[in-house]
Scaffold this motif. Structure first.
Motif, mmCIF file in Angstrom:
data_model
loop_
_atom_site.group_PDB
_atom_site.id
_atom_site.type_symbol
_atom_site.label_atom_id
_atom_site.label_comp_id
_atom_site.label_asym_id
_atom_site.label_seq_id
_atom_site.Cartn_x
_atom_site.Cartn_y
_atom_site.Cartn_z
ATOM 1 N N ALA A 1 0.825 -1.185 -0.066
ATOM 2 C CA ALA A 1 0.073 0.005 -0.013
ATOM 3 C C ALA A 1 0.785 1.320 -0.138
ATOM 4 O O ALA A 1 0.602 2.222 -0.805
ATOM 5 N N ILE A 2 1.895 1.113 0.772
ATOM 6 C CA ILE A 2 2.813 2.469 0.609
ATOM 7 C C ILE A 2 3.694 2.273 -0.362
ATOM 8 O O ILE A 2 4.655 3.183 -0.393
ATOM 9 N N GLY A 3 3.827 1.262 -1.158
ATOM 10 C CA GLY A 3 4.590 1.325 -2.246
ATOM 11 C C GLY A 3 4.410 2.225 -3.482
ATOM 12 O O GLY A 3 3.456 2.917 -3.427
ATOM 13 N N ALA A 4 5.005 2.157 -4.539
ATOM 14 C CA ALA A 4 4.832 3.095 -5.714
ATOM 15 C C ALA A 4 5.102 2.096 -7.031
ATOM 16 O O ALA A 4 5.246 2.957 -8.193
ATOM 17 N N SER A 5 4.772 1.148 -7.025
ATOM 18 C CA SER A 5 4.541 0.258 -8.257
ATOM 19 C C SER A 5 3.755 0.830 -9.267
ATOM 20 O O SER A 5 4.144 0.964 -10.504
ATOM 21 N N THR A 6 2.559 1.034 -8.853
ATOM 22 C CA THR A 6 1.626 1.813 -9.798
ATOM 23 C C THR A 6 1.922 2.966 -10.614
ATOM 24 O O THR A 6 1.746 3.276 -11.603
ATOM 25 N N LEU A 7 2.593 3.968 -9.832
ATOM 26 C CA LEU A 7 3.272 4.999 -10.324
ATOM 27 C C LEU A 7 4.466 4.716 -11.112
ATOM 28 O O LEU A 7 4.560 5.380 -12.502
ATOM 29 N N ALA A 8 5.285 3.675 -10.927
ATOM 30 C CA ALA A 8 6.206 3.389 -11.842
ATOM 31 C C ALA A 8 5.757 2.723 -13.063
ATOM 32 O O ALA A 8 6.361 3.176 -14.209
ATOM 33 N N ASP A 9 4.674 1.977 -13.064
ATOM 34 C CA ASP A 9 3.996 1.369 -14.257
ATOM 35 C C ASP A 9 3.594 2.521 -15.082
ATOM 36 O O ASP A 9 3.591 2.735 -16.404
ATOM 37 N N GLY A 10 2.827 3.800 -14.643
ATOM 38 C CA GLY A 10 2.396 4.840 -15.393
ATOM 39 C C GLY A 10 3.594 5.580 -15.972
ATOM 40 O O GLY A 10 3.344 6.050 -17.025
ATOM 41 N N VAL A 11 4.666 5.896 -15.455
ATOM 42 C CA VAL A 11 5.837 6.523 -15.733
ATOM 43 C C VAL A 11 6.388 5.922 -17.005
ATOM 44 O O VAL A 11 6.582 6.290 -18.095
ATOM 45 N N ARG A 12 6.213 4.438 -16.845
ATOM 46 C CA ARG A 12 6.774 3.582 -18.131
ATOM 47 C C ARG A 12 5.920 3.662 -19.188
ATOM 48 O O ARG A 12 6.307 3.771 -20.379
ATOM 49 N N ALA A 13 4.651 3.560 -18.899
ATOM 50 C CA ALA A 13 3.508 3.759 -19.897
ATOM 51 C C ALA A 13 3.663 5.105 -20.662
ATOM 52 O O ALA A 13 3.411 5.259 -21.868
ATOM 53 N N ALA A 14 4.348 5.964 -20.063
ATOM 54 C CA ALA A 14 4.241 7.430 -20.670
ATOM 55 C C ALA A 14 5.518 7.574 -21.508
ATOM 56 O O ALA A 14 6.052 8.564 -21.952
ATOM 57 N N GLY A 15 6.438 6.348 -21.631
ATOM 58 C CA GLY A 15 7.698 6.372 -22.461
ATOM 59 C C GLY A 15 9.024 6.836 -21.680
ATOM 60 O O GLY A 15 9.877 7.256 -22.345
ATOM 61 N N VAL A 16 8.926 6.789 -20.477
ATOM 62 C CA VAL A 16 9.996 7.318 -19.406
ATOM 63 C C VAL A 16 10.713 6.072 -19.076
ATOM 64 O O VAL A 16 10.150 5.394 -18.300
ATOM 65 N N LYS A 17 11.914 6.386 -19.268
ATOM 66 C CA LYS A 17 12.817 5.022 -18.636
ATOM 67 C C LYS A 17 12.981 5.445 -17.246
ATOM 68 O O LYS A 17 13.333 6.625 -16.735
ATOM 69 N N ILE A 18 13.111 4.356 -16.402
ATOM 70 C CA ILE A 18 13.190 4.672 -14.936
ATOM 71 C C ILE A 18 14.580 3.952 -14.623
ATOM 72 O O ILE A 18 14.995 2.777 -14.784
ATOM 73 N N ALA A 19 15.583 4.488 -13.862
ATOM 74 C CA ALA A 19 16.855 4.138 -13.347
ATOM 75 C C ALA A 19 16.912 4.359 -11.901
ATOM 76 O O ALA A 19 16.998 5.356 -11.186
ATOM 77 N N ARG A 20 16.591 2.978 -11.235
ATOM 78 C CA ARG A 20 16.336 2.820 -9.760
ATOM 79 C C ARG A 20 17.728 2.892 -9.184
ATOM 80 O O ARG A 20 18.747 2.073 -9.507
ATOM 81 N N VAL A 21 18.185 3.809 -8.222
ATOM 82 C CA VAL A 21 19.286 3.910 -7.400
ATOM 83 C C VAL A 21 19.065 3.842 -6.056
ATOM 84 O O VAL A 21 18.033 4.322 -5.601
ATOM 85 N N GLY A 22 20.236 3.362 -5.387
ATOM 86 C CA GLY A 22 20.078 3.187 -3.836
ATOM 87 C C GLY A 22 20.520 4.234 -3.277
ATOM 88 O O GLY A 22 20.661 4.172 -1.917
ATOM 89 N N GLY A 23 21.147 5.171 -3.818
ATOM 90 C CA GLY A 23 21.760 6.407 -2.944
ATOM 91 C C GLY A 23 21.825 7.418 -3.891
ATOM 92 O O GLY A 23 21.867 7.493 -5.029
ATOM 93 N N THR A 24 22.097 8.780 -3.163
ATOM 94 C CA THR A 24 21.716 10.146 -4.027
ATOM 95 C C THR A 24 23.272 10.334 -4.684
ATOM 96 O O THR A 24 23.207 10.823 -5.783
ATOM 97 N N ALA A 25 24.415 9.582 -4.038
ATOM 98 C CA ALA A 25 25.593 9.565 -4.899
ATOM 99 C C ALA A 25 25.518 9.160 -6.230
ATOM 100 O O ALA A 25 26.103 9.572 -7.458
ATOM 101 N N ASP A 26 24.643 7.937 -6.440
ATOM 102 C CA ASP A 26 24.507 7.275 -7.906
ATOM 103 C C ASP A 26 23.663 8.296 -8.811
ATOM 104 O O ASP A 26 23.852 8.194 -10.169
ATOM 105 N N ALA A 27 23.123 9.180 -8.269
ATOM 106 C CA ALA A 27 22.219 10.117 -9.034
ATOM 107 C C ALA A 27 23.298 11.136 -9.838
ATOM 108 O O ALA A 27 22.657 11.942 -10.878
ATOM 109 N N PHE A 28 24.042 11.383 -9.277
ATOM 110 C CA PHE A 28 25.550 12.273 -9.941
ATOM 111 C C PHE A 28 26.279 11.469 -10.824
ATOM 112 O O PHE A 28 27.467 12.095 -11.426
ATOM 113 N N LEU A 29 26.173 10.109 -11.226
ATOM 114 C CA LEU A 29 27.163 9.541 -12.067
ATOM 115 C C LEU A 29 26.967 10.024 -13.492
ATOM 116 O O LEU A 29 25.858 10.452 -13.927
ATOM 117 N N PRO A 30 27.976 9.761 -14.339
ATOM 118 C CA PRO A 30 27.911 10.453 -15.701
ATOM 119 C C PRO A 30 26.792 9.842 -16.318
ATOM 120 O O PRO A 30 25.960 10.499 -17.050
#
Length: 446
Positions: free
Chosen positions: A50-79
């Motif tokens: 119930a507190i997850g966000a899989s429904t939102l992730a499916d909606g984002v993918r359906a809109a043609g957007v790729k999701i890159a799931r990372v486990g830390g903020t430092a990974d968001a700064f990778l090239p």
């Protein structure tokens, strides 16, 4: 014979105890209903809870957007995660403040979406919003702005944490929607959207109102979504990763337009189109001054909102307890006095108190009031009778001259103890003259 045990105290104890039990039960249920942000399922794109966000992730993918799931903020700064991307911070309170400050150094094509940051998180990350006001539950409201994701979604349940004005000295406010619960602002090169509630992102709330359209609209403005799925506090960045301490720095880059990276044939800050773009300094934002910190940290916002609710409820419970204690539990009960005090001793003690306080005027006023009450009752005078009428009636009954009666009953206060004694003796004589039968002019007895 043993006296039977009384249960009357239950009448006083049960009402406040019941109120307190209801309050505590409500608080416990409310806290249990709140999701734990350190739960791995909380707003996770892979969780179907119930507190997850899989429904939102499916909606984002359906809109043609790729999701890159990372486990830390430092990974968001990778090239590979730079450029034309959207960065989603679902648990900003776990993000190290240094990473929050570095968000201002990302490229202009990068968008950042932050879900329900607290006031302390904004202050530590130096996000230029001057305060927050958090409610107990999310409310529904209209967008009230022209921001496209909000206008497309319409009414949404995002009004829980309301944010104050943006510090215009450092950054610019781009949009303010849903009664200050969605604020879009410029943050260095980047654009940041601060969302005041996690409900539009959760599986159990995304289907309500326009929550789904709002959440998907916020996360699909770029072709890549970097989803920071963080559920623990981050360690500080390493020194070699810190651009403020001599480590390798990164110029802002963009994959959506002309490159902004300085090259050997073009000075820094000049895009390939030939236009000069002002460069932001790579130094970290300045620490707020003590005056700003004090202005942004009033005592009213120093405690969670539920503490004030508990304080009000406890005050109500105390008031009900006081009313229960004050009300009469039954008819008067005749009980023997523990000590019998003689009337003479009471009069003597009261007189000595007056004497010690030197309350001559108050003492004579008390004696005159008692004498007037007694004579008015004997002469059948109504309460509130005029002073001159009383003087006339008393003079006629006692045979005293009217001026003497007036001075005795309504004269000036005594100046010393001797004058008080004389006035008391004269007042007693007047009362005696009224209460004792006097001969009339023909010698008859009344």
């Amino acid at each position: 014979m043993k006296k039977p045990r009384s249960w009357r105290w239950l009448r006083l104890a049960v009402p406040p105890a019941t109120v307190l039990l209801v309050l505590l039960t409500g608080l416990v249920l409310f806290e249990l209903e709140q999701p734990d942000e350190d739960d791995p399922a909380y707003l996770s794109p892979a969780s179907t809870a119930a507190i997850g966000a899989s429904t939102l992730a499916d909606g984002v993918r359906a809109a043609g957007v790729k999701i890159a799931r990372v486990g830390g903020t430092a990974d968001a700064f990778l090239p590979e995660n730079r450029g034309d991307v959207t960065i989603l911070l679902t648990t900003p309170q776990f993000v190290h403040p240094e990473y929050l400050r570095r968000l201002a150094l990302l490229s202009s094509a990068t968008r950042v979406v932050v879900v329900e940051p607290s006031r302390e998180t904004l202050l530590r990350g130096q996000v230029p919003i001057e305060g927050t006001d958090r409610a107990l539950a999310s409310g529904v409201s209209a967008p009230g702005c022209d921001y496209r994701p909000a206008t497309d979604a319409g009414r949404a349940g995002v009004r829980r944490t309301r944010y104050g004005p943006v510090n215009q000295a450092g950054e610019a406010q781009l949009a303010r929607c849903y009664d200050d619960s969605l604020v879009v602002l410029s943050r260095g090169w980047t654009t940041m959207a601060v969302v005041g509630s996690a409900d539009p992102f959760r599986n159990d709330r995304i289907g309500e109102f326009g929550n789904a359209k709002l959440a998907v609209g916020l996360l699909t403005e770029r072709p890549l979504l970097v989803w920071v799925d963080l559920h623990h506090r981050e360690a500080p960045p390493k020194p070699e990763e810190n651009p403020y301490q001599g480590g390798p720095t990164r110029q802002p880059t963009s994959t959506a337009g002309p490159t902004q990276t300085a090259g050997p044939d073009r000075p820094s800050g000049t895009p390939s189109g030939g236009r000069t773009t002002p460069q932001r300094p790579s130094a970290p934002p300045q620490t707020p001054s003590p005056q700003q910190s004090e202005r942004q940290n009033p005592l009213w916002h120093a405690f969670p909102a539920w503490t004030y609710v508990v304080a009000v409820l406890l005050a109500v419970a105390f008031l009900l307890y006081a009313l229960a204690r004050a009300r009469r539990m039954g008819g008067p009960v005749v009980e023997p006095l523990p000590v019998v005090v003689r009337a003479g001793e009471t009069v003597t003690g009261r007189g000595r108190l007056y004497q010690r306080a030197r309350a001559r005027e108050e003492s004579l006023t008390t004696l005159r009031s008692a004498a007037l009450s007694r004579m008015a009752r004997l002469l059948r005078l109504e309460p509130g009778t005029h002073r001159e009428t009383i003087v006339t009636a008393v003079a006629a009954s006692s045979g005293w001259p009217q001026h003497t009666v007036r001075d005795t009953l309504f004269g000036a206060p005594p100046e010393d103890d001797g004058s008080l004694v004389i006035a008391a003796i004269q007042l007693e004589a007047l009362v005696e003259a009224v209460t004792t039968e006097q001969p009339d002019a023909e010698g008859a007895r009344r």
